[in-house]
Design an enzyme around this catalytic site. Structure first.
Site, PDB file in Angstrom:
ATOM      1  N   HIS A  30     -46.227 -46.952  52.695  1.00  0.00           N
ATOM      2  CA  HIS A  30     -46.569 -45.801  51.855  1.00  0.00           C
ATOM      3  C   HIS A  30     -45.809 -44.565  52.319  1.00  0.00           C
ATOM      4  CE1 HIS A  30     -49.587 -47.719  49.470  1.00  0.00           C
ATOM      5  NE2 HIS A  30     -50.459 -47.893  50.455  1.00  0.00           N
ATOM      6  N   GLU A  34     -49.183 -49.116  55.943  1.00  0.00           N
ATOM      7  CA  GLU A  34     -49.284 -47.665  55.834  1.00  0.00           C
ATOM      8  C   GLU A  34     -47.926 -46.978  55.980  1.00  0.00           C
ATOM      9  OE1 GLU A  34     -51.609 -46.198  54.634  1.00  0.00           O
ATOM     10  OE2 GLU A  34     -53.318 -47.520  54.899  1.00  0.00           O
TER      11      GLU A  34
END
Length: 319
Positions: A233, A230
């Site tokens: 990202h 994550e």
């Protein structure tokens, strides 16, 4: 954030991560990037009429960010970087990112989501180990704990998420806010891309299922690499399988030239998988931006490191 100064500019994008958990973990879901809007979703070459239809299909991985919007985002990003004079030669190589960690629980004790400090420290160690080769490090500035049963089960894009982030978020665009909770909808986590900050600064950050932290119960995703993925990202990386086999060395796919093309997300640890035969090599199943088990993934490519540097310099530093 300790890094050379760069000027400001930004655009818009968002990512989300969903996962079906292994037998023995009392939840099942999917793990795609998420795009918001009425248009259809294209996942691994299949079209779904809506987000709900994708989730109900039982598929656990893929991307909610359609290819057309990604192309638009990348054209805009290239123009902005050229205007700022940012490229692989001028973008700074890594830096130290301050982290504000927010634990959202429904009461005292681990059973109520009030995860111990040891799990947070272990997550920070996982992040620092994962990003060390790319020149990035993470400094835990603070940990706060909030008891709120509504926020505790917040879903992606929900009013509860907005309320929690609006109340808790600290710092600026180059500071990482991590929210750990028993997030709803069977989600494993989600993140915002760097280019999203200018339009929705209060929503910036990474949301994680608390049990995905090291020592949690979300096996095989409980070694902390949901956080690694994550944050990838948040640093501007797409999935390694973005765009499937239809990509070139310089455009399409994940916009990184040294990650081999991959037809679809990989699960488990399928050594030797080659879903785009005779193209650019075997699938990057050990890359943090695939969907393999935490124990299988262990690297970012040099090209991903370059992309993180340029994305951070363009969209996050000094904002």
């Amino acid at each position: 954030m300790h890094i050379s100064a760069y000027r400001k500019i930004a655009a818009v994008a968002t990512a989300a991560l969903f996962v079906s958990f292994a037998p023995g973990f009392a939840s099942s879901a999917s793990r795609p990037d998420q795009d918001v809007g009425p248009r259809p979703f294209f996942v691994d070459g299949n079209e779904y009429p809506s987000q709900a239809a994708f989730i109900q299909s039982g598929r656990r991985c893929g991307t909610y960010r359609d290819a057309e919007q990604i192309v638009i985002d990348e054209i805009r990003a290239k123009a902005e970087m050229e205007m700022l004079g940012i490229n692989s030669a001028t973008a700074p190589m890594g830096g130290t990112i301050n982290v504000y960690f927010h634990v959202i629980n429904k009461g005292t004790g681990t059973a109520n989501g009030d995860i111990p400090t040891s799990m947070i420290n272990d997550q920070m160690t996982v992040l620092n180990n994962a990003y060390a080769g790319s020149g990035w490090s993470f400094n835990l500035v603070s940990v706060d704990r909030t008891t709120n049963s509504t926020w505790y089960t917040m879903g992606y894009g929900s009013s509860a998420e907005t309320a929690a982030k609006t109340a808790l978020r600290q710092g600026t665009a180059d500071d990482l806010n991590i929210y750990a909770a028993n997030i709803g909808g069977g989600l494993l986590g989600w993140a915002t891309f760097p280019s999203s900050y200018s339009s929705k600064p209060n929503m910036d950050g990474v949301v994680l299922l608390n049990e995905s932290l090291p020592g949690g119960t979300a096996s095989p995703y409980n070694l902390g690499d949901t956080g690694t993925h994550e944050v990838g990202h948040w640093m501007g990386l797409y999935h390694t399988f973005q765009g499937g086999c239809a990509r070139s060395a310089t455009s399409g796919g994940d916009y990184v030239s040294d990650t081999p093309a991959e037809k679809s997300a990989a699960y488990g640890c399928p050594t030797g998988r080659d879903s785009c035969k005779n193209l650019s090599g075997k699938d990057p199943i050990t890359n943090f931006m695939d969907y393999t088990d935490d124990s299988c993934m262990y690297l970012f490519s040099a090209g991903q490191g370059t992309r993180m540097n340029s994305q951070f310099a363009t969209y996050r530093y000094g904002k």
